[in-house]
Structure formats: structure tokens, C-alpha cells
Design a protein around this motif. Structure first.
Motif, short mmCIF file in Angstrom:
data_model
loop_
_atom_site.label_atom_id
_atom_site.label_comp_id
_atom_site.label_asym_id
_atom_site.label_seq_id
_atom_site.Cartn_x
_atom_site.Cartn_y
_atom_site.Cartn_z
N SER A 33 0.85 -1.19 0.00
CA SER A 33 0.00 0.00 0.00
C SER A 33 0.88 1.24 0.00
CB SER A 33 -0.94 0.00 1.21
OG SER A 33 -0.20 0.00 2.41
N PHE A 34 0.36 2.33 -0.54
CA PHE A 34 1.12 3.57 -0.61
C PHE A 34 0.15 4.74 -0.71
CE2 PHE A 34 0.36 2.09 -4.87
CZ PHE A 34 0.14 3.22 -5.64
N LYS A 35 0.66 5.95 -0.47
CA LYS A 35 -0.18 7.14 -0.47
C LYS A 35 -0.11 7.86 -1.82
CE LYS A 35 -1.52 7.11 3.92
NZ LYS A 35 -0.93 5.86 4.36
N VAL A 36 -1.27 8.31 -2.29
CA VAL A 36 -1.36 9.22 -3.42
C VAL A 36 -2.00 10.50 -2.88
CG1 VAL A 36 -2.30 9.64 -5.71
CG2 VAL A 36 -1.57 7.35 -5.08
N GLN A 37 -1.26 11.61 -2.92
CA GLN A 37 -1.67 12.82 -2.22
C GLN A 37 -1.82 14.04 -3.14
OE1 GLN A 37 1.60 12.83 0.68
NE2 GLN A 37 0.16 12.16 2.25
N ARG A 38 -2.68 14.95 -2.71
CA ARG A 38 -2.91 16.21 -3.41
C ARG A 38 -1.90 17.25 -2.91
NH1 ARG A 38 -9.29 16.80 -2.27
NH2 ARG A 38 -8.96 18.84 -3.30
N LEU A 39 -1.04 17.74 -3.79
CA LEU A 39 0.02 18.66 -3.41
C LEU A 39 -0.54 19.86 -2.65
CD1 LEU A 39 3.01 19.53 -3.56
CD2 LEU A 39 2.48 20.62 -5.74
N SER A 40 0.08 20.20 -1.53
CA SER A 40 -0.38 21.30 -0.69
C SER A 40 0.59 22.48 -0.75
CB SER A 40 -0.54 20.84 0.76
OG SER A 40 0.66 20.23 1.23
N LYS A 41 0.04 23.69 -0.52
CA LYS A 41 0.83 24.91 -0.50
C LYS A 41 0.38 25.76 0.70
CE LYS A 41 1.62 25.16 -5.50
NZ LYS A 41 1.56 26.03 -6.71
N LEU A 42 1.32 26.51 1.25
CA LEU A 42 1.02 27.30 2.44
C LEU A 42 1.78 28.62 2.39
CD1 LEU A 42 -0.48 27.26 5.16
CD2 LEU A 42 1.46 26.03 6.14
N THR A 43 1.10 29.73 2.67
CA THR A 43 1.72 31.05 2.65
C THR A 43 1.64 31.67 4.04
OG1 THR A 43 -0.34 32.17 2.04
CG2 THR A 43 1.07 31.38 0.25
N THR A 98 -1.17 36.51 8.68
CA THR A 98 -2.15 35.90 7.79
C THR A 98 -1.48 34.84 6.92
OG1 THR A 98 -1.79 37.60 6.12
CG2 THR A 98 -3.56 38.00 7.70
N GLY A 99 -2.30 34.03 6.30
CA GLY A 99 -1.77 33.00 5.42
C GLY A 99 -2.92 32.25 4.75
N LYS A 100 -2.56 31.26 3.95
CA LYS A 100 -3.57 30.47 3.26
C LYS A 100 -3.03 29.07 2.99
CE LYS A 100 -6.87 30.78 -0.60
NZ LYS A 100 -8.06 31.17 0.20
N LEU A 101 -3.87 28.07 3.28
CA LEU A 101 -3.54 26.68 2.99
C LEU A 101 -4.38 26.23 1.80
CD1 LEU A 101 -2.21 23.93 3.75
CD2 LEU A 101 -4.18 23.53 5.26
N THR A 102 -3.71 25.80 0.75
CA THR A 102 -4.40 25.29 -0.44
C THR A 102 -3.85 23.92 -0.79
OG1 THR A 102 -2.82 26.35 -1.95
CG2 THR A 102 -4.80 27.61 -1.37
N ARG A 103 -4.61 23.20 -1.58
CA ARG A 103 -4.12 21.92 -2.10
C ARG A 103 -4.68 21.70 -3.50
NH1 ARG A 103 -7.18 16.82 0.80
NH2 ARG A 103 -9.31 17.62 0.75
#
Length: 259
Positions: free
Chosen positions: A150-160, A177-182
Motif C-alpha cells: 500500500s502507498f499514499k497518493v496525495q494532493r500537493l499542498s501549499k502554504l503562505t 495571515t496565510g492560506k492553505l491550499t491543495r
């Protein structure tokens, strides 16, 4: 060895309709064929962005006293391969792995696979995937594993992050302030990640590591906002621990000059 006539898995633009594989859903072993040393993407999670495909390598070792005939590996998401919600085909003309003989009984087999946003990578299949593997010997012996790894397939995340005002007087209030997106694979863009706990961290100008100041939660748009009291020069950043569908990420530190 029982064989399916076809494997029909359709996810987005991906159709796995030309692969013949054994009909049994459980593991099967006939004879002395073995599979070992399985590696998916070098042991790392498969992290896919919003628009560009991610190509990985899956490799393993097959051994049979009569010699190795062929091998195939299919990564998939679902309870089993028959009921997969998504899968990835090898980038080979016949869908078999390329096996290179080590000696008369052993071969190293590998193939590459593509995970493409909007096709076999859609939001609902982010998380834990499984690897179905089949290998056979020249004498007809074979082994099939429904979930060899088994292994992980993930949605790339970004953080400011942004701390203001800059500079700031000692004892005054800083707003961070900041923002977390994926990656939103369904829409081919990055979207705010709501309801996630994120750490606000601080590192003094003279230090080498960050310490956590507080933990806050993203709003419905993935936005972050909090206040702290300015004390010394240093860097502020947000840091997210991640989950099975989303990798951990930390923002680059924002330096604040305290006067």
C-alpha cells in the motif's frame, strides 16, 4: 490460472479495458514463484499537483526455479482490483513490467506509471492505494497478490504566510495571515483547504529551529489569521502536519524587524 476477459475501470478519461488478469480476488500461489523487494516511487508518497502528471516507477524482484516468464503490477484505489475506483496502467505496450534477468532463476522487474489530474487522479481517490502484482515462472507456476504493497497518493499542498506591520515596535501587535491550499484534481487548480489545524511557529533571528506559538484553524476558504505580540527580531511561518490525502507543508519564514 483463471483469467478475466477484461478489466473495466473508468475514472475520468482513464479506461482500463484491455488488461487480462486472474479472476480470483484473493491471493493465489501455485508452485515456487515468489515476489519480493517491492518498491513504489522509491518508498515515498506519490504527490500530484493540479495540472501536471506525476510519473513514478514500481519495481520488484521475481524468483522461480525454472526462470521468470513475466510479471505485471497494477496500482489501484478500492477494496480490490475488481471494484477499483481508479487505477494506473504501466507505460509499456503490453502492460507487463520489463523484467531483466539477474541469473537463471531471478529477474528484476519494473515499469513506470502516470498519475494525471482529472483522469486517474480525482479528488475522491486521494489517500491509500494498493498494488496488485502477478508473476509467473516458465514452468507455469505463478503468484498473485491482491495487495502486495500500500502507498499514499496525495494532493500537493501549499502554504503562505505574511506578518505585518513590518517593521514593528516591540510590544505592539502583529497580524499574521496565510492560506492553505491543495491541488483540486477535479478542477485543475489549487483550492483553499477548509477546517484544518495549522501551527503558527516562530524562530528568533539567532536561532536555527522553530517553536510553535499557537494552533489555529483554516476558515472555509483555507485562510489563516491571528495576532501575536512582537518581542524580538525573527521569522514567522505556518506549518501543516498533513494527512493521508495531503502532504505536510510549511511556509517559508517571514522575517519581522522588531524595533
Amino acid at each position: 490460472m483463471r483469467i478475466r476477459a477484461t478489466l473495466g475501470v473508468v475514472t475520468g478519461a482513464l479506461a482500463l479495458s484491455a488488461v487480462s488478469v486472474p479472476a480470483a480476488q484473493a491471493d493465489e500461489i501455485s508452485g515456487d514463484t515468489t515476489i519480493s523487494n517491492i518498491s513504489v516511487n522509491g518508498g515515498k508518497a506519490v504527490v500530484v499537483g493540479s495540472t501536471t502528471y506525476k510519473r513514478i516507477t514500481i519495481s520488484f524482484t521475481v524468483k522461480d526455479d525454472s526462470g521468470v516468464e513475466n510479471a505485471m503490477a497494477l496500482p489501484y484505489y478500492g477494496t480490490d482490483l475488481d471494484h477499483a475506483d481508479s487505477a494506473a496502467l504501466p507505460n509499456t505496450s503490453d502492460y507487463y513490467s520489463v523484467c531483466t534477468a539477474v541469473d537463471s532463476t531471478t529477474a528484476n522487474c519494473k515499469a513506470t506509471y502516470d498519475f494525471t489530474p482529472g483522469e486517474n487522479a480525482i479528488n475522491s481517490v486521494a489517500g491509500t492505494w494498493k498494488l496488485w502484482v502477478l508473476a509467473s515462472g516458465k514452468d507455469g507456476d505463478y503468484v498473485q497478490k491482491e495487495n502486495a504493497r500500500s502507498f499514499k497518493v496525495q494532493r500537493l499542498s501549499k502554504l503562505t504566510v505574511n506578518a505585518s506591520p513590518e517593521p514593528v515596535k516591540k510590544g505592539k501587535t502583529l497580524t499574521v495571515t496565510g492560506k492553505l491550499t491543495r491541488a483540486n484534481w477535479d478542477a485543475n487548480k489549487y483550492s483553499g483547504y477548509a477546517g484544518q489545524y495549522v501551527k503558527l511557529q516562530f524562530r528568533k533571528k539567532t536561532d536555527t529551529s522553530y517553536t510553535t506559538v499557537k494552533t489555529i484553524k483554516t476558515n472555509s476558504y483555507g485562510d489563516l489569521k491571528t495576532t501575536v505580540t512582537a518581542s524580538v527580531d525573527g521569522y514567522y511561518r505556518y506549518s501543516y502536519v498533513g494527512n493521508s490525502a495531503t502532504p505536510a507543508v510549511s511556509a517559508a519564514g517571514d522575517f519581522v524587524d522588531v524595533q
